[in-house]
Scaffold this active site. Structure first.
Site, PDB file in Angstrom:
ATOM      1  N   ARG A  91      48.183  30.775  96.082  1.00  0.00           N
ATOM      2  CA  ARG A  91      48.641  29.374  96.181  1.00  0.00           C
ATOM      3  C   ARG A  91      47.497  28.391  96.450  1.00  0.00           C
ATOM      4  NH1 ARG A  91      51.973  32.024  94.338  1.00  0.00           N
ATOM      5  NH2 ARG A  91      54.057  32.477  95.134  1.00  0.00           N
ATOM      6  N   SER A 118      59.200  24.268  98.787  1.00  0.00           N
ATOM      7  CA  SER A 118      58.728  24.917 100.023  1.00  0.00           C
ATOM      8  C   SER A 118      57.894  23.909 100.795  1.00  0.00           C
ATOM      9  CB  SER A 118      57.839  26.115  99.703  1.00  0.00           C
ATOM     10  OG  SER A 118      58.542  27.047  98.962  1.00  0.00           O
ATOM     11  N   GLU A 161      52.738  22.596 102.891  1.00  0.00           N
ATOM     12  CA  GLU A 161      52.327  22.878 101.513  1.00  0.00           C
ATOM     13  C   GLU A 161      52.118  21.616 100.659  1.00  0.00           C
ATOM     14  OE1 GLU A 161      53.967  26.224  98.932  1.00  0.00           O
ATOM     15  OE2 GLU A 161      54.574  24.446  97.848  1.00  0.00           O
TER      16      GLU A 161
HETATM   17  P1  NAP Z   1      61.428  35.954  99.087  1.00  0.00           P
HETATM   18  O1  NAP Z   1      61.635  36.807  97.909  1.00  0.00           O
HETATM   19  O2  NAP Z   1      62.535  35.732 100.059  1.00  0.00           O
HETATM   20  O3  NAP Z   1      60.161  36.476  99.887  1.00  0.00           O
HETATM   21  C1  NAP Z   1      59.698  35.771 101.031  1.00  0.00           C
HETATM   22  C2  NAP Z   1      58.204  35.830 101.031  1.00  0.00           C
HETATM   23  O4  NAP Z   1      57.799  37.196 101.148  1.00  0.00           O
HETATM   24  C3  NAP Z   1      57.619  35.275  99.756  1.00  0.00           C
HETATM   25  O5  NAP Z   1      56.776  34.239 100.068  1.00  0.00           O
HETATM   26  C4  NAP Z   1      56.901  36.454  99.125  1.00  0.00           C
HETATM   27  O6  NAP Z   1      55.567  36.198  98.750  1.00  0.00           O
HETATM   28  C5  NAP Z   1      56.828  37.502 100.188  1.00  0.00           C
HETATM   29  N1  NAP Z   1      57.104  38.798  99.537  1.00  0.00           N
HETATM   30  C6  NAP Z   1      58.311  39.322  99.242  1.00  0.00           C
HETATM   31  N2  NAP Z   1      58.162  40.551  98.675  1.00  0.00           N
HETATM   32  C7  NAP Z   1      56.835  40.769  98.591  1.00  0.00           C
HETATM   33  C8  NAP Z   1      56.040  41.863  98.125  1.00  0.00           C
HETATM   34  N3  NAP Z   1      56.596  42.971  97.627  1.00  0.00           N
HETATM   35  N4  NAP Z   1      54.693  41.769  98.190  1.00  0.00           N
HETATM   36  C9  NAP Z   1      54.127  40.672  98.679  1.00  0.00           C
HETATM   37  N5  NAP Z   1      54.812  39.607  99.157  1.00  0.00           N
HETATM   38  C10 NAP Z   1      56.152  39.647  99.117  1.00  0.00           C
HETATM   39  O7  NAP Z   1      60.856  34.538  98.609  1.00  0.00           O
HETATM   40  P2  NAP Z   1      61.596  33.144  98.361  1.00  0.00           P
HETATM   41  O8  NAP Z   1      61.265  32.215  99.461  1.00  0.00           O
HETATM   42  O9  NAP Z   1      63.018  33.370  97.949  1.00  0.00           O
HETATM   43  O10 NAP Z   1      60.806  32.667  97.075  1.00  0.00           O
HETATM   44  C11 NAP Z   1      60.936  33.391  95.870  1.00  0.00           C
HETATM   45  C12 NAP Z   1      59.678  33.241  95.069  1.00  0.00           C
HETATM   46  O11 NAP Z   1      59.506  31.895  94.679  1.00  0.00           O
HETATM   47  C13 NAP Z   1      58.443  33.646  95.826  1.00  0.00           C
HETATM   48  O12 NAP Z   1      57.587  34.316  94.948  1.00  0.00           O
HETATM   49  C14 NAP Z   1      57.867  32.329  96.261  1.00  0.00           C
HETATM   50  O13 NAP Z   1      56.465  32.380  96.434  1.00  0.00           O
HETATM   51  C15 NAP Z   1      58.232  31.471  95.093  1.00  0.00           C
HETATM   52  N6  NAP Z   1      58.187  30.059  95.412  1.00  0.00           N
HETATM   53  C16 NAP Z   1      57.006  29.430  95.165  1.00  0.00           C
HETATM   54  C17 NAP Z   1      56.866  28.108  95.450  1.00  0.00           C
HETATM   55  C18 NAP Z   1      55.560  27.431  95.187  1.00  0.00           C
HETATM   56  O14 NAP Z   1      54.713  27.883  94.454  1.00  0.00           O
HETATM   57  N7  NAP Z   1      55.363  26.314  95.786  1.00  0.00           N
HETATM   58  C19 NAP Z   1      57.937  27.404  95.968  1.00  0.00           C
HETATM   59  C20 NAP Z   1      59.133  28.060  96.207  1.00  0.00           C
HETATM   60  C21 NAP Z   1      59.247  29.409  95.934  1.00  0.00           C
HETATM   61  P3  NAP Z   1      55.164  35.423  97.407  1.00  0.00           P
HETATM   62  O15 NAP Z   1      55.236  33.994  97.773  1.00  0.00           O
HETATM   63  O16 NAP Z   1      53.771  35.884  97.210  1.00  0.00           O
HETATM   64  O17 NAP Z   1      56.078  35.821  96.316  1.00  0.00           O
END
Ligand code: NAP
Length: 339
Positions: free
Chosen positions: A165, A239, A335
């Site tokens: 990020r 986020s 963020e």
């Molecule tokens: P989630 O699936 O509930 O997971 C919560 C957090 O745990 C995420 O940030 C995710 O990291 C991490 N995570 C889960 N499984 C993982 C694994 N196997 N290995 C490493 N890290 C792991 O996440 P959520 O809040 O519902 O969001 C879903 C996805 O949308 C995520 O990938 C999140 O990053 C993305 N998202 C991105 C943005 C942005 O770029 N601003 C905004 C909203 C949501 P990661 O973030 O690395 O996936």
């Protein structure tokens, strides 16, 4: 091109907060962009760029400079072979429309990044990612206007300093480059399992066994619908906090007190802790602080329910930040970029 004065920023930012921009304009081509930047620079007027306004927040005093909205269009196939298609995309294109178009062409590489608000040109800035894909995985190069040298530059993926990020565009070179197009390489092969945990779980539950870009896109949109508010209906900046990154020593200190704390080891040996989990543990999930609702579906998201000022937002942010610091000794970070 028209330059407007004293424009309420809250009308252009999905958080719906912020005072006036002294000047605002839209640019539709790289030439227009270069001209407007040179003009502003010659008058010592600071410049701030917005795309879709979904990851920026503004203060109540507004912005004493020129806000440029990037509207540069383009979706051009520049090369193709048996396994991949290379596409150049104008920075002003709506990102989700780009994902949809690529999925309709049966191409894979960005389908898991469906439903993310904002423009294509904004994706490299914080190396936008979701459900196991990030823009750094498919980006070949980008073109940007360099405000220092007053010229257009082409930067290869390796020059963008991508990490989790993050990129040079929001760290070491923040404010220097204005992205005008991105070039991505997408695959003609089908997406392959195993997928990102929550995506895989959903696919398993629905007994989906054929994986096309279209199926992955629709599945992600389905998951996101419940977890992330539509900014057009509920003002937010997606986020609001970055995930916490701690070193190994701190992770080891935390583990005995919080055995269920999720921790993901990163390539550099540090650990990522989901900030949504930390907020939930403070008991703040679902609460309303100064008109800002901590989303009951996803604690990482702050929804502007009835706040009218940056001050109210800042107080809510600080209350959450302090609670987490006091409880876990972890300093979380905002963020969205701030004007
Ligand atoms: P989630 O699936 O509930 O997971 C919560 C957090 O745990 C995420 O940030 C995710 O990291 C991490 N995570 C889960 N499984 C993982 C694994 N196997 N290995 C490493 N890290 C792991 O996440 P959520 O809040 O519902 O969001 C879903 C996805 O949308 C995520 O990938 C999140 O990053 C993305 N998202 C991105 C943005 C942005 O770029 N601003 C905004 C909203 C949501 P990661 O973030 O690395 O996936």
């Amino acid at each position: 091109m028209d330059i407007h004065t004293n424009i309420p920023l809250k009308n252009y930012l999905t958080m719906k907060i912020g005072g006036n921009a002294r000047f605002m304009t839209e640019v539709h081509s790289r030439e227009e962009l270069a001209a407007v930047c040179e003009n502003a620079k010659s008058k010592n007027i600071p410049i701030f760029i917005i795309g879709g306004g979904s990851n920026v927040i503004a203060r109540d005093e507004g912005y004493e400079g020129l806000v440029i909205r990037i509207r540069i269009p383009g979706f051009e196939i520049i090369s193709e072979d048996d396994s991949s298609t290379t596409i150049r995309i104008g920075a002003g294109e709506n990102w989700d429309s780009v994902v949809k178009r690529s999925v309709d062409m049966k191409l894979s590489g960005i389908e898991a990044m469906s439903g993310i608000p904002g423009t294509a040109g904004a994706t490299p800035i914080q190396n936008v990612g979701a459900y196991g894909q990030e823009i750094a995985d498919t980006l070949q190069s980008l073109e940007a206007y360099d405000l220092e040298t007053k010229s257009f530059v082409t930067m290869q993926n390796s020059e963008c300093g991508f990490s989790y990020r993050d990129s040079i565009f929001r760290s070491s070179s923040a404010g220097r480059y204005i992205i005008t197009s991105i070039t991505i390489v997408l695959s003609k092969y089908m997406p392959k399992p195993p997928f990102y945990d929550s995506l895989q779980r959903y696919l398993d539950e629905k007994q989906i066994k054929i994986f096309t870009p279209d199926i992955i896109r629709n599945t992600v949109l389905e998951i996101r619908k419940d977890k992330l508010p539509d900014p057009a209906v509920q003002p937010s900046a997606g986020s609001f906090f970055k995930n916490a990154i701690v070193d190994k020593w701190q992770a080891e200190q935390l583990k005995p007190s919080y055995p269920d704390m999720p921790m993901f080891e990163m390539a550099d040996g540090r650990f990522k802790i989901p900030t949504g989990w930390l907020i939930e543990k403070t008991g703040l999930k679902g609460q309303l602080i100064n008109g800002m609702r901590i989303s009951p579906n996803n604690a990482l998201v702050l929804i502007n329910e009835s706040a009218h000022s940056y001050d109210e937002l800042a107080k809510a942010r600080d209350e959450i930040t302090i609670k987490i610091r006091d409880m876990f000794r972890i300093q979380i970070e905002q963020e969205p970029l701030e004007m």
